[in-house]
Design a protein around this motif. Structure first.
Motif: not given
Length: 449
Positions: A266-271
């Protein structure tokens, strides 16, 4: 007489001592089986949980408001286009399993009498429409605030399909499969009265009721207009408001939800999404939802750490206890060892007999522990992991099998565990037999005298 026969005769003759060692092996094996099963089960449960519960991120446009010269200035309402959605999906590199759009409008019909709200009149008797791509992926259904009682959910390929509340269906004697004619509307106020700002009707659409839902939650406020009452809420496919000329095709003012399979991404995709330059992030909000994965995963991690700690502690204690018991037993058998040496038996044969005796008891204890664990693993699994099945996430997207026994014994793992225990037993026998290995035959025989 071979060492196998001697080992069997000794165990038969010394039933009390054999039973004590058997019980020790049984309890040690049972405890290690449980701990290793929990350790393996939590790893599998974590993987299954990540797939089942999933995660989501949302993009919501919002209207900017500024204060100029003491007066509040409201900017234009930003939108999200279908092209932006395509770019978001591309930026996530195939991680998005599904997405859902929302757009809002109003509708009325001569065939529908909406549940009256505050200031209800003929002009304001209308319902609020939420146009979605997939109704099952809306928050109210995911969170089980709304429950589908009959029919099915709206799907992306639907056109002019609606869901209505059970209360509205009862009020108008409607059921799944009925067809209505809806027209556009818009709620406004004039002279303190609610009105329809679109008095002239130029857009109509025949719609089919494909589902009826029951809503639960807070009661409507006393000043809610007719269109604001939960009973008058209509869910439609994304084409209806376009057909009623209340929405442009491919342009959305509501929140767009994107669902992914792995919360760890999730965090990577938000970036990746925030790097999309075509979306003006000054008037768009990006939020995330891991459906409580972090909390649940933390509980699994704690259980896993506890299992590791218990494995280490139990392994050390077991080796110490076994070593003490075997040392006491073998020291008490120096006399027996001396006799064997006097008749030509080698030290290897004597140690081999001691080891074989221990291995026989270990095998029996391990086998009994394994059989008991096979009978109890389902119950233990329900106690430890049963609540995982109740965790809500992207239920409509779940692909993992439900009701799995994460503690189901793995034959290969248990063979490795038995091998490790057998090796530990051999080591303790060798250490406990230090006197026999260290002393020469003459020294052992002289001690006997």
């Amino acid at each position: 007489m071979g060492i196998c026969k001697r080992a069997v005769l000794y165990l038969v003759r010394k039933k009390g001592k054999a039973a004590l060692l058997f019980l020790i092996f049984f309890f040690v094996s049972a405890f290690l089986l449980i701990c290793f099963s929990i350790l393996s089960g939590t790893e599998q449960a974590a993987r299954e949980l990540r797939t089942n519960i999933g995660a989501a991120f949302y993009i919501r446009p919002y209207t900017q408001m500024t204060m100029e010269g003491g007066s509040l200035s409201v900017g234009t309402t930003p939108v999200i286009t279908q092209q932006s959605i395509v770019e978001v999906i591309a930026a996530t590199q195939g991680q998005v399993k599904a997405y859902n759009t929302e757009h809002y409008g109003y509708a009325k019909s001569e065939q529908l009498h909406f549940i009256p709200g505050a200031g209800d009149n003929e002009a304001s008797n209308m319902g609020k429409v939420t146009a979605v791509r997939d109704s099952e992926l809306t928050d109210v259904f995911l969170n089980e605030e709304y429950t589908l009682l009959a029919g099915r959910h709206i799907q992306p390929e639907d056109e002019n399909k609606i869901l209505i509340s059970a209360e509205l269906a009862t009020e108008n004697n409607l059921e799944v499969g009925d067809v209505l004619t809806l027209t556009h509307a818009d709620l406004g106020q004039q002279d303190g009265k609610y009105i329809d700002t679109l008095p002239e009707k130029t857009a109509f659409a025949e719609v089919e009721i494909i589902g009826i839902f029951q809503y639960e939650g807070a009661a409507d406020s006393a000043d809610s207009p007719t269109a604001g009452k939960a009973a008058n809420h209509i869910y439609s496919d994304s084409h209806l408001l376009v057909n009623l000329q209340e929405q442009q095709d491919g342009i959305f003012e509501g929140e767009i939800a994107f669902y992914i399979a792995d919360p760890l991404e999730l965090d990577f995709l938000l970036e990746c999404v925030e790097a999309i330059s075509s979306i003006d992030w000054d008037n768009h909000i990006l939020r995330e939802n891991d459906f409580q994965y972090e909390q649940i995963a933390g509980q699994l991690q704690n259980l896993q750490e506890l299992a590791v700690a218990l494995i280490v502690i139990s392994s050390v204690l077991s080796i110490v206890i076994l070593m003490l018991i075997l040392m006491m037993r073998i020291r008490g058998r120096i006399h027996e060892a001396g006799i064997f040496l006097s008749v030509g038996k080698s030290k290897a044969q004597i140690i081999g007999q001691f080891t074989l005796e221990a291995w026989v008891l270990l095998f029996a204890g391990f086998l009994l522990a394994l059989l008991m664990w096979l009978l109890c693993s389902n119950t233990a699994n329900e106690l430890l992991f049963g609540t995982l099945a109740q965790k809500r996430g992207t239920a409509a997207l779940q692909t993992g099998g439900g009701g799995l026994n994460y503690l189901q014994p793995d034959l290969f793992r248990f063979i490795l565990l038995f091998t490790a225990e057998a090796g530990a037993v051999l080591l303790t026998v060798l250490v406990a037999s230090g006197a026999i290995l260290r002393l020469k035959p003459k020294e052992i025989l002289s001690r006997m005298s």
